[in-house]
Design a protein around this motif. Structure first.
Motif, PDB file in Angstrom:
ATOM      1  N   THR A 193     -14.880  -9.964  -2.908  1.00  0.00           N
ATOM      2  CA  THR A 193     -15.912  -8.954  -3.145  1.00  0.00           C
ATOM      3  C   THR A 193     -17.270  -9.466  -2.677  1.00  0.00           C
ATOM      4  O   THR A 193     -18.005  -8.766  -1.978  1.00  0.00           O
ATOM      5  CB  THR A 193     -15.968  -8.591  -4.641  1.00  0.00           C
ATOM      6  OG1 THR A 193     -14.667  -8.184  -5.056  1.00  0.00           O
ATOM      7  CG2 THR A 193     -16.944  -7.458  -4.902  1.00  0.00           C
ATOM      8  N   GLU A 226     -19.633  -7.850   0.045  1.00  0.00           N
ATOM      9  CA  GLU A 226     -20.846  -7.202  -0.464  1.00  0.00           C
ATOM     10  C   GLU A 226     -22.107  -7.965  -0.068  1.00  0.00           C
ATOM     11  O   GLU A 226     -23.119  -7.363   0.271  1.00  0.00           O
ATOM     12  CB  GLU A 226     -20.784  -7.101  -2.004  1.00  0.00           C
ATOM     13  CG  GLU A 226     -19.669  -6.213  -2.535  1.00  0.00           C
ATOM     14  CD  GLU A 226     -19.876  -4.745  -2.226  1.00  0.00           C
ATOM     15  OE1 GLU A 226     -21.041  -4.322  -2.120  1.00  0.00           O
ATOM     16  OE2 GLU A 226     -18.872  -4.010  -2.078  1.00  0.00           O
ATOM     17  N   LYS A 241     -16.063  -1.705   4.240  1.00  0.00           N
ATOM     18  CA  LYS A 241     -16.101  -2.313   2.902  1.00  0.00           C
ATOM     19  C   LYS A 241     -14.950  -1.813   2.039  1.00  0.00           C
ATOM     20  O   LYS A 241     -14.422  -2.520   1.199  1.00  0.00           O
ATOM     21  CB  LYS A 241     -17.418  -1.976   2.204  1.00  0.00           C
ATOM     22  CG  LYS A 241     -18.527  -2.952   2.523  1.00  0.00           C
ATOM     23  CD  LYS A 241     -19.742  -2.698   1.660  1.00  0.00           C
ATOM     24  CE  LYS A 241     -20.892  -3.571   2.143  1.00  0.00           C
ATOM     25  NZ  LYS A 241     -22.118  -3.329   1.387  1.00  0.00           N
ATOM     26  N   GLU A 242     -14.586  -0.562   2.256  1.00  0.00           N
ATOM     27  CA  GLU A 242     -13.553   0.082   1.451  1.00  0.00           C
ATOM     28  C   GLU A 242     -12.232  -0.697   1.473  1.00  0.00           C
ATOM     29  O   GLU A 242     -11.548  -0.793   0.456  1.00  0.00           O
ATOM     30  CB  GLU A 242     -13.326   1.490   1.980  1.00  0.00           C
ATOM     31  CG  GLU A 242     -12.962   2.487   0.905  1.00  0.00           C
ATOM     32  CD  GLU A 242     -12.532   3.801   1.511  1.00  0.00           C
ATOM     33  OE1 GLU A 242     -12.457   3.901   2.753  1.00  0.00           O
ATOM     34  OE2 GLU A 242     -12.248   4.722   0.734  1.00  0.00           O
ATOM     35  N   GLU A 259     -12.371  -3.491  -0.870  1.00  0.00           N
ATOM     36  CA  GLU A 259     -12.372  -2.947  -2.231  1.00  0.00           C
ATOM     37  C   GLU A 259     -10.951  -2.578  -2.666  1.00  0.00           C
ATOM     38  O   GLU A 259     -10.523  -2.897  -3.771  1.00  0.00           O
ATOM     39  CB  GLU A 259     -13.258  -1.712  -2.311  1.00  0.00           C
ATOM     40  CG  GLU A 259     -14.730  -2.019  -2.526  1.00  0.00           C
ATOM     41  CD  GLU A 259     -15.605  -0.803  -2.272  1.00  0.00           C
ATOM     42  OE1 GLU A 259     -16.767  -1.000  -1.929  1.00  0.00           O
ATOM     43  OE2 GLU A 259     -15.096   0.336  -2.397  1.00  0.00           O
ATOM     44  N   THR A 263      -9.076  -4.345  -5.757  1.00  0.00           N
ATOM     45  CA  THR A 263      -8.661  -3.498  -6.877  1.00  0.00           C
ATOM     46  C   THR A 263      -7.162  -3.635  -7.118  1.00  0.00           C
ATOM     47  O   THR A 263      -6.721  -3.777  -8.263  1.00  0.00           O
ATOM     48  CB  THR A 263      -8.992  -2.014  -6.583  1.00  0.00           C
ATOM     49  OG1 THR A 263     -10.358  -1.928  -6.211  1.00  0.00           O
ATOM     50  CG2 THR A 263      -8.727  -1.143  -7.791  1.00  0.00           C
TER      51      THR A 263
END
Lengths: 206, 206
Positions: A54, A58, B43-44, B47, B51
């Motif tokens: 992350t 980010e 970025k997704e 993620e 997740t």
């Protein structure tokens, strides 16, 4: 009794396998192995991994000057302990890592973010080429030499040619990394182009 | 001008590489490649990956009956569309996946979570063996056959022997998956133990 397929593997596992196997070079079998490995480890090890990923996505920045990936937009490329009069132009970040690992270069870098490729529709305006020129123009101390460390492909050569033409107009010395027989390579297995070029660009033996 | 090493790769990247390369079979070079891949993606995609991994580690459950990994503590192992009178005993979850992929088995499973290994200090009490016996005793409809699908190692054989002895006392039919020459395998390359066993356990050719 009619037999149906067991609802297995569970959705959570299936989902994790699917996401992991999207990574390059990782198939479903490897993804499954990684999933089972993570399940056997402490929860903390998965947490550390996801936090690192992350943060990577980010918080990572690209230096506004040299376009290297960095913790900040103002990376260490301006450090006075490097040779500020030489810029090495590379295609992408791994090339910087490779050159740094040789410990033979102490100047600055400039990451283009790709090479000119008409087939893929990548022109000079899609790359960090203009920023290279403006960087050189503004440079203090003045940049004296630009080393082109691009791949010896048609696209790499096209890019090198484009940059060289413009830089020569600015009166900058442009060099390129030597092409030739790799150390440890055997002559009889070298391709003709490489061998031919290594003869043309022979150096004084001392 | 003294030259020092560029502060590169940045800490965030270094940290991500380190965490990824902790995974089995992934070295620093592969980790770097994955990091650079993720940086180039939206970025997704990172993620989604993090997740999925977090859910995997936080929300995964083990079925209280068959000990398969599951979305709930009460997995589909009690579904009436499977053959409830047969239990296949395996060492770990990947074995369940392997057997399910054959589409040849429609009964239940029981995951031991390992095999008896005196060298590693793993005894029957560290495995889900007692729960197998109590499960069989409580079963309705009554379990009639237990298939042992354990690896043909010394530890696997020890575990099989231990379970068989107890199950026979309960009057349960115990079978084991066939050992022999793999389909497509050549006789001359088969090891002596496998070949010898395949002769002893020969089946009627029809």
């Amino acid at each position: 009794m009619p037999a149906t397929i067991l609802n297995f593997p569970p959705k959570i596992v299936e989902n994790a396998i699917e996401e992991i196997s999207k990574l390059p070079g990782i198939g479903r079998k490897t993804a499954l192995r990684l999933v089972l490995y993570l399940l056997k480890q402490e929860k903390e090890s998965t947490e550390n991994l996801t936090t690192a990923l992350t943060q990577l996505r980010e918080d990572i920045q690209y230096c506004g000057t040299c376009h290297i990936i960095s913790d900040t937009t103002d990376c260490t490329c301006r450090t006075v302990t490097r040779d500020l009069t030489t810029i090495c132009v590379v295609q992408d970040t791994p090339d910087v890592m490779a050159i740094e690992n040789t410990h033979q270069y102490k100047g600055l870098y400039h990451v283009l973010g790709g090479v000119i490729s008409p087939i893929e529709g990548i022109g000079p305006e899609d790359l960090h080429i203009d920023s290279l020129f403006s960087r050189i123009e503004k440079s203090d101390p003045k940049v004296e030499e630009v080393i082109l460390a691009l791949s010896p492909t048609m696209e790499g050569d096209t890019t090198a040619f484009y940059i060289t033409k413009k830089l020569k107009a600015l009166g900058i010395k442009v060099t390129t990394i030597a092409r030739g027989i790799p150390i440890g390579g055997e002559l009889e297995y070298a391709d003709e182009v490489t061998l031919g070029r290594s003869i043309l660009t022979r150096t004084i033996y001392d």
